[in-house]
Enzyme design. Structure first.
Site, mmCIF file in Angstrom:
data_model
loop_
_atom_site.group_PDB
_atom_site.id
_atom_site.type_symbol
_atom_site.label_atom_id
_atom_site.label_comp_id
_atom_site.label_asym_id
_atom_site.label_seq_id
_atom_site.Cartn_x
_atom_site.Cartn_y
_atom_site.Cartn_z
ATOM 1 N N ARG A 245 -34.066 -50.444 -10.476
ATOM 2 C CA ARG A 245 -33.997 -51.653 -11.281
ATOM 3 C C ARG A 245 -34.896 -52.701 -10.641
ATOM 4 N NH1 ARG A 245 -32.661 -49.455 -15.179
ATOM 5 N NH2 ARG A 245 -30.817 -49.751 -16.485
ATOM 6 N N ASP A 269 -41.803 -49.042 -12.001
ATOM 7 C CA ASP A 269 -41.595 -48.808 -13.431
ATOM 8 C C ASP A 269 -40.599 -49.808 -14.005
ATOM 9 O OD1 ASP A 269 -41.960 -47.186 -15.828
ATOM 10 O OD2 ASP A 269 -39.914 -46.465 -15.517
ATOM 11 N N GLU A 274 -36.680 -57.806 -16.710
ATOM 12 C CA GLU A 274 -35.931 -56.956 -17.631
ATOM 13 C C GLU A 274 -34.417 -57.068 -17.453
ATOM 14 O OE1 GLU A 274 -38.247 -52.944 -18.364
ATOM 15 O OE2 GLU A 274 -38.043 -53.294 -16.213
ATOM 16 N N HIS A 301 -41.675 -49.183 -17.883
ATOM 17 C CA HIS A 301 -40.355 -48.577 -18.000
ATOM 18 C C HIS A 301 -40.444 -47.235 -18.737
ATOM 19 C CE1 HIS A 301 -36.073 -49.973 -17.272
ATOM 20 N NE2 HIS A 301 -35.960 -48.697 -17.596
ATOM 21 N N GLY A 303 -39.515 -44.305 -17.444
ATOM 22 C CA GLY A 303 -38.700 -43.303 -16.763
ATOM 23 C C GLY A 303 -38.275 -42.133 -17.627
ATOM 24 N N SER A 304 -37.840 -42.409 -18.851
ATOM 25 C CA SER A 304 -37.387 -41.330 -19.736
ATOM 26 C C SER A 304 -38.359 -41.087 -20.887
ATOM 27 C CB SER A 304 -36.007 -41.665 -20.308
ATOM 28 O OG SER A 304 -36.074 -42.821 -21.128
#
Length: 358
Positions: A245, A269, A274, A301, A303-304
């Protein structure tokens, strides 16, 4: 602004960000779906307007649900988060108001670990500066420039040894690294042996690591875990990678460590701006940090952000919604509501059938 038309007997599902058509079709078979099909987030006011008569919400990283929000959504039965880290959402408020809150606990692990490895390789091998050199029209062939450290033979310190931390350690197996980790919970001797990792306290880990990788959530004790004092403990010339985070680091302090040369590089990332749960979260990424373009590597961001994984995440969130609207406990619920949602007599809903998906 007029209230959304909810005269249909079907339950209303509001989806705050763009999703795959397959997921919308799954929900539309039994629900009235209101979805944001653009790449941008709705404003908080617009989201409140659309959610005010919703029976279910599918939410994403930029969203925020708190007591004030829930008070304006009296029919809400479930908030299904298409994510794993839920620090931007007030789960206790959902519980008090009789609203299920669900996450997607496992699907993000592997792609997030892969991105952590990609950022670690990218920052230690000067991939972005190399790309800029090629595009500058000054490239005349090989020159003795942009030497990095790479990962082979390096000491890697992992802060946070949950599922993502363990997946990241597994990916490092082919790089001949020495791996230490810091976590409140120690792995079993079998896991430590399998992953070839050893546990250290955080101060010692910072002092000896060539690359420190942050894989912890934002919670009590992790806000600005890596601050000016922690950065001073790190080896001069070491690298920092953040895929946990944004607010786990003090971005201003990181910018200062980069400017002084104490920190060789920072890859991230995630960013402080955020973290909506922080009342004092900055509105933008630190300008000083953004100005350190020679020794930083940033992704938005991601990550996924693997298409097949995002589809699975959305389908899992949709399944949680259907289960909740059918009166069942959602598979991925992390709370147990203590009250029934406030629903007026003319707002009854038809029975739903949860569906399976591939």
């Amino acid at each position: 602004m007029k209230k959304p038309n909810t005269s249909s007997s079907q339950p209303v599902v509001v989806i705050t960000h763009r999703i795959h058509d397959q997921v919308k079709q799954l929900l539309s078979a039994q629900c009235r779906v209101i979805s944001n099909d653009s790449q941008e987030s709705w404003s908080h006011q617009e989201l409140l307007h659309r959610a005010s008569q919703a029976d279910a919400l599918m939410v994403f990283m930029p969203d925020r649900v708190d007591e004030h929000f829930l008070a304006q959504c009296p029919r809400l039965k479930v908030v299904a988060a298409a994510l794993k880290g839920f620090d931007n959402f007030d789960v206790e408020a959902c519980t008090r108001r009789g609203v299920w809150f669900t996450i997607v606990p496992d699907l993000l692990t592997q792609p997030t670990a892969e991105l952590a490895l990609g950022l670690a390789l990218g920052i230690t091998r000067n991939v972005l500066p190399g790309d800029r050199l090629i595009r500058s029209n000054h490239y005349q062939g090989w020159r003795p420039v942009l030497y990095g450290s790479g990962l082979r033979g390096q000491t890697i310190g992992i802060i946070g040894m949950g599922k993502v931390g363990r997946a990241f350690a597994h990916l490092l197996a082919g790089f001949d690294t020495t791996i230490f980790y810091s976590d409140r919970t120690r792995l079993s001797p079998q896991e430590e042996s399998q992953l070839r990792v050893s546990r250290l306290d955080i101060d010692r880990l910072l002092a000896i690591s060539d690359v420190v990788v942050l894989l912890v959530p934002l919670q009590n004790g992790t806000l600005h875990l890596i601050n000016q004092s922690a950065l001073r403990q790190m080896k001069r010339g070491s690298y920092l990678v953040n895929v946990g985070r944004g607010s786990v680091v003090d971005e201003e302090a990181v910018a200062g460590a980069l400017a002084s040369g104490h920190l060789a590089g920072y890859a991230a990332d995630v960013f402080e701006m955020e973290d909506w749960a922080r009342p004092d979260h900055p509105q933008t990424i630190s300008p000083k940090l953004l100005g350190s373009s020679a020794n930083t590597l940033f992704t938005p961001h991601l990550g996924s952000a693997v298409d097949s994984v995002r589809l699975e995440i959305e389908l899992a969130a949709a399944q949680n919604i259907l289960q909740a609207l059918n009166g069942q406990e959602p598979t991925d619920a992390i709370n147990h509501p203590t009250a029934e949602p406030v629903v007026t007599a003319d707002e009854s809903r038809s029975t739903l059938k949860p569906q399976t998906y591939q």
